[in-house]
Design a protein around this motif. Structure first.
Motif, PDB file in Angstrom:
ATOM      1  N   LEU A  49     -20.010   1.884  14.056  1.00  0.00           N
ATOM      2  CA  LEU A  49     -20.631   3.107  14.562  1.00  0.00           C
ATOM      3  C   LEU A  49     -21.907   3.451  13.806  1.00  0.00           C
ATOM      4  CD1 LEU A  49     -20.491   5.708  16.335  1.00  0.00           C
ATOM      5  CD2 LEU A  49     -19.160   6.739  14.468  1.00  0.00           C
ATOM      6  N   ILE A  50     -21.845   3.367  12.473  1.00  0.00           N
ATOM      7  CA  ILE A  50     -23.000   3.783  11.674  1.00  0.00           C
ATOM      8  C   ILE A  50     -23.819   2.595  11.175  1.00  0.00           C
ATOM      9  CG2 ILE A  50     -21.873   5.931  11.012  1.00  0.00           C
ATOM     10  CD1 ILE A  50     -21.261   4.757   8.296  1.00  0.00           C
ATOM     11  N   GLY A  51     -23.430   1.377  11.571  1.00  0.00           N
ATOM     12  CA  GLY A  51     -24.178   0.187  11.192  1.00  0.00           C
ATOM     13  C   GLY A  51     -24.147  -0.110   9.707  1.00  0.00           C
ATOM     14  N   GLU A  60     -21.711  15.188  17.880  1.00  0.00           N
ATOM     15  CA  GLU A  60     -22.150  14.719  16.581  1.00  0.00           C
ATOM     16  C   GLU A  60     -21.093  14.896  15.490  1.00  0.00           C
ATOM     17  OE1 GLU A  60     -24.869  12.545  14.494  1.00  0.00           O
ATOM     18  OE2 GLU A  60     -24.981  13.122  16.623  1.00  0.00           O
ATOM     19  N   TRP A  61     -20.276  15.929  15.589  1.00  0.00           N
ATOM     20  CA  TRP A  61     -19.304  16.183  14.532  1.00  0.00           C
ATOM     21  C   TRP A  61     -18.280  15.052  14.426  1.00  0.00           C
ATOM     22  CZ3 TRP A  61     -14.039  16.596  15.030  1.00  0.00           C
ATOM     23  CH2 TRP A  61     -13.525  16.769  16.312  1.00  0.00           C
ATOM     24  N   LEU A  62     -18.027  14.363  15.543  1.00  0.00           N
ATOM     25  CA  LEU A  62     -17.099  13.233  15.504  1.00  0.00           C
ATOM     26  C   LEU A  62     -17.664  12.116  14.619  1.00  0.00           C
ATOM     27  CD1 LEU A  62     -16.229  13.153  19.298  1.00  0.00           C
ATOM     28  CD2 LEU A  62     -14.555  13.551  17.471  1.00  0.00           C
ATOM     29  N   LYS A  63     -18.932  11.834  14.747  1.00  0.00           N
ATOM     30  CA  LYS A  63     -19.585  10.809  13.927  1.00  0.00           C
ATOM     31  C   LYS A  63     -19.635  11.248  12.466  1.00  0.00           C
ATOM     32  CE  LYS A  63     -23.942   8.213  13.625  1.00  0.00           C
ATOM     33  NZ  LYS A  63     -25.275   8.033  14.254  1.00  0.00           N
ATOM     34  N   GLU A  64     -19.975  12.507  12.231  1.00  0.00           N
ATOM     35  CA  GLU A  64     -20.075  13.016  10.866  1.00  0.00           C
ATOM     36  C   GLU A  64     -18.719  12.970  10.162  1.00  0.00           C
ATOM     37  OE1 GLU A  64     -21.662  16.882  11.451  1.00  0.00           O
ATOM     38  OE2 GLU A  64     -23.725  16.177  11.837  1.00  0.00           O
ATOM     39  N   GLU A  65     -17.662  13.336  10.872  1.00  0.00           N
ATOM     40  CA  GLU A  65     -16.328  13.332  10.264  1.00  0.00           C
ATOM     41  C   GLU A  65     -15.857  11.906  10.016  1.00  0.00           C
ATOM     42  OE1 GLU A  65     -12.865  15.526   8.854  1.00  0.00           O
ATOM     43  OE2 GLU A  65     -15.049  15.699   8.913  1.00  0.00           O
ATOM     44  N   ALA A  66     -16.140  11.003  10.931  1.00  0.00           N
ATOM     45  CA  ALA A  66     -15.791   9.600  10.714  1.00  0.00           C
ATOM     46  C   ALA A  66     -16.489   9.056   9.472  1.00  0.00           C
ATOM     47  CB  ALA A  66     -16.146   8.769  11.942  1.00  0.00           C
ATOM     48  N   ALA A  67     -17.758   9.368   9.323  1.00  0.00           N
ATOM     49  CA  ALA A  67     -18.512   8.898   8.158  1.00  0.00           C
ATOM     50  C   ALA A  67     -17.956   9.488   6.866  1.00  0.00           C
ATOM     51  CB  ALA A  67     -19.991   9.257   8.316  1.00  0.00           C
ATOM     52  N   PHE A 123      -9.752   1.924  11.389  1.00  0.00           N
ATOM     53  CA  PHE A 123     -10.706   3.032  11.401  1.00  0.00           C
ATOM     54  C   PHE A 123     -11.976   2.670  10.643  1.00  0.00           C
ATOM     55  CE2 PHE A 123     -12.390   6.278   8.528  1.00  0.00           C
ATOM     56  CZ  PHE A 123     -13.079   7.061   9.451  1.00  0.00           C
ATOM     57  N   LEU A 124     -11.821   2.068   9.455  1.00  0.00           N
ATOM     58  CA  LEU A 124     -12.987   1.715   8.649  1.00  0.00           C
ATOM     59  C   LEU A 124     -13.879   0.726   9.392  1.00  0.00           C
ATOM     60  CD1 LEU A 124     -14.467   1.970   5.939  1.00  0.00           C
ATOM     61  CD2 LEU A 124     -13.024   0.098   5.081  1.00  0.00           C
ATOM     62  N   ALA A 125     -13.273  -0.242  10.067  1.00  0.00           N
ATOM     63  CA  ALA A 125     -14.053  -1.224  10.819  1.00  0.00           C
ATOM     64  C   ALA A 125     -14.826  -0.565  11.951  1.00  0.00           C
ATOM     65  CB  ALA A 125     -13.118  -2.303  11.362  1.00  0.00           C
ATOM     66  N   ARG A 126     -14.166   0.340  12.676  1.00  0.00           N
ATOM     67  CA  ARG A 126     -14.845   1.011  13.793  1.00  0.00           C
ATOM     68  C   ARG A 126     -15.983   1.900  13.299  1.00  0.00           C
ATOM     69  NH1 ARG A 126      -9.835   2.679  17.913  1.00  0.00           N
ATOM     70  NH2 ARG A 126      -9.669   0.593  18.855  1.00  0.00           N
ATOM     71  N   THR A 127     -15.789   2.540  12.170  1.00  0.00           N
ATOM     72  CA  THR A 127     -16.842   3.404  11.638  1.00  0.00           C
ATOM     73  C   THR A 127     -18.001   2.575  11.099  1.00  0.00           C
ATOM     74  OG1 THR A 127     -15.182   5.074  11.092  1.00  0.00           O
ATOM     75  CG2 THR A 127     -17.340   5.307  10.057  1.00  0.00           C
ATOM     76  N   ALA A 128     -17.691   1.421  10.526  1.00  0.00           N
ATOM     77  CA  ALA A 128     -18.756   0.526  10.067  1.00  0.00           C
ATOM     78  C   ALA A 128     -19.682   0.169  11.218  1.00  0.00           C
ATOM     79  CB  ALA A 128     -18.145  -0.741   9.472  1.00  0.00           C
ATOM     80  N   GLU A 174     -17.383  -8.251  13.379  1.00  0.00           N
ATOM     81  CA  GLU A 174     -18.149  -9.479  13.599  1.00  0.00           C
ATOM     82  C   GLU A 174     -19.568  -9.178  14.080  1.00  0.00           C
ATOM     83  OE1 GLU A 174     -16.129 -11.902  16.422  1.00  0.00           O
ATOM     84  OE2 GLU A 174     -16.302 -10.465  18.074  1.00  0.00           O
ATOM     85  N   GLN A 175     -19.814  -7.935  14.473  1.00  0.00           N
ATOM     86  CA  GLN A 175     -21.168  -7.532  14.833  1.00  0.00           C
ATOM     87  C   GLN A 175     -22.056  -7.353  13.600  1.00  0.00           C
ATOM     88  OE1 GLN A 175     -21.099  -4.257  17.804  1.00  0.00           O
ATOM     89  NE2 GLN A 175     -18.881  -4.520  17.816  1.00  0.00           N
ATOM     90  N   LEU A 176     -21.405  -7.227  12.426  1.00  0.00           N
ATOM     91  CA  LEU A 176     -22.146  -6.943  11.195  1.00  0.00           C
ATOM     92  C   LEU A 176     -22.029  -8.032  10.142  1.00  0.00           C
ATOM     93  CD1 LEU A 176     -21.157  -3.170  10.826  1.00  0.00           C
ATOM     94  CD2 LEU A 176     -23.407  -4.039  11.461  1.00  0.00           C
ATOM     95  N   VAL A 177     -20.886  -8.715  10.094  1.00  0.00           N
ATOM     96  CA  VAL A 177     -20.667  -9.740   9.061  1.00  0.00           C
ATOM     97  C   VAL A 177     -19.986 -10.951   9.683  1.00  0.00           C
ATOM     98  CG1 VAL A 177     -20.489  -8.065   7.169  1.00  0.00           C
ATOM     99  CG2 VAL A 177     -18.421  -8.747   8.402  1.00  0.00           C
ATOM    100  N   PRO A 178     -20.223 -12.142   9.138  1.00  0.00           N
ATOM    101  CA  PRO A 178     -19.504 -13.321   9.632  1.00  0.00           C
ATOM    102  C   PRO A 178     -18.030 -13.245   9.233  1.00  0.00           C
ATOM    103  CG  PRO A 178     -20.862 -13.893   7.728  1.00  0.00           C
ATOM    104  CD  PRO A 178     -21.207 -12.485   8.083  1.00  0.00           C
TER     105      PRO A 178
END
Length: 352
Positions: free
Chosen positions: A151-153, A94-101, A144-149, A216-220
């Protein structure tokens, strides 16, 4: 043959994880953009070849080096965080997700920006580049920002990632050729030395399809991004030299050939065709394949990649780029490993 490529890739990553303490370009146990590119590439290699040993190594690397990360990041040193979202998905830690966020929130809310709202290129070194936009930022921070977007939707983070890609493409584009200049000075309103530096183009060539795959999973994906990126890649294919490589400055064929930039461009050609950013035309695959075969002789028996230019700020003149010394570096190893990994995934042959 493909077995040959797998053996070469194994040597390249093996050389990356060796103890290179004190060697700025090769010491992987730091927290900055150079090892950041290295670990991003190792993650790509591990994912595409299903090498569980590589993923285990990366988790160990993060635990070993995370205390070196500054509480308040700088844009260039965000790069290592790009492996956090994928490692979280593989481990559930979980800490990996929290730190990314946390870091993504800092980027969106606090990272210095230029008057055009592009991320200002900030570095860990004792140097300031106020109001400057560099191509490097797309790979070092926007990925990184794209991957975190994803990850957390977070749609807003995905929109910001796309906005940054578009800003960098707009500000850096050379309208005459479609390729990119190294940097843009927002205060002066110019491209400084106006060098069409190859590795700058490589960061965006390879970074954009990786970013698009996430957001592209979140925005056109906007038509402008596709159009500008296609112009870039068509321009780059036009500057490929007869030997399959690119000179360290794209439009100076008399300058030395540069391997890290060549590998990044070639990998980007394959990734972009795969993602639909480029038409699946043979010319793009042929250019990437030609570069791969030209790069292989620059990898020695130890897995060390030669022909890589040292760290390069926006230089005071175009001529100064040809004087940048050549050193083995983790970003040279990394971009080459990314190219090899994609070639292996595609089933490309290692010899002609």
């Amino acid at each position: 043959m493909m077995e040959n490529l797998k053996a070469i890739a194994g040597k390249v990553w093996g050389h990356m994880k060796k103890d290179h303490s004190g060697n700025w370009g090769m010491d992987i146990d730091k927290w900055d953009w150079v090892p950041g590119v290295g670990v991003i590439a190792l993650l790509e290699y591990g994912e595409k070849t299903d090498e569980a040993e590589v993923r285990s190594y990366l988790l160990e690397w993060v635990n070993r080096n995370r205390d070196q990360a500054a509480p308040e990041p700088v844009i260039n040193a965000v790069a290592p965080y790009a492996i956090f979202p994928v490692l979280y998905k593989r481990t559930g830690e979980e800490w990996l997700k929290e730190e990314a966020a946390r870091v993504a929130k800092w980027i969106v809310e606090k990272a210095p920006r230029t008057r055009e709202q592009a991320f200002e290129h900030t570095v860990t070194e004792n140097a300031n580049f106020p109001e400057q936009v560099w191509a490097d930022t797309v790979f070092m921070a926007v990925l990184f920002l794209a991957r975190t977007a994803t990850l957390i939707g977070d749609k807003a983070y995905a929109e910001e990632a796309q906005r940054q890609v578009l800003l960098h493409l707009r500000l850096l584009e050379d309208a005459e050729t479609g390729v990119l200049f190294h940097g843009w000075n927002c205060a002066a309103g110019d491209h400084m030395s106006a060098a069409r530096w190859t590795r700058a183009n490589a960061w965006i060539a390879v970074g954009v399809p990786m970013i698009v795959k996430e957001i592209e999973q979140l925005v056109p994906i906007e038509a402008e991004l596709r159009e500008r990126y296609r112009r870039l890649m068509d321009g780059l294919v036009g500057f490929q030299q007869p030997d399959g490589l690119w000179s360290t400055v794209l439009d100076r064929p008399d300058y030395y050939r540069e391997i890290s930039g060549s590998a990044g461009i070639a990998c980007g050609l394959w990734l972009a065709a795969e993602s639909g950013l480029l038409p699946d035309e043979e010319k793009y695959a042929a250019a990437a394949r030609k570069a791969l075969h030209a790069i292989l002789p620059h990898i020695d028996d130890r897995g060390e990649v030669g022909g890589v230019s040292s760290g390069t700020p926006v230089m005071e003149s175009i001529e100064a780029y040809n004087a940048i010394p050549i050193h083995p570096t983790l970003y040279g190893q990394g971009l080459t490993l990314m190219l090899l990994s994609e070639a292996i995934r595609r089933g490309e042959a290692g010899d002609e």
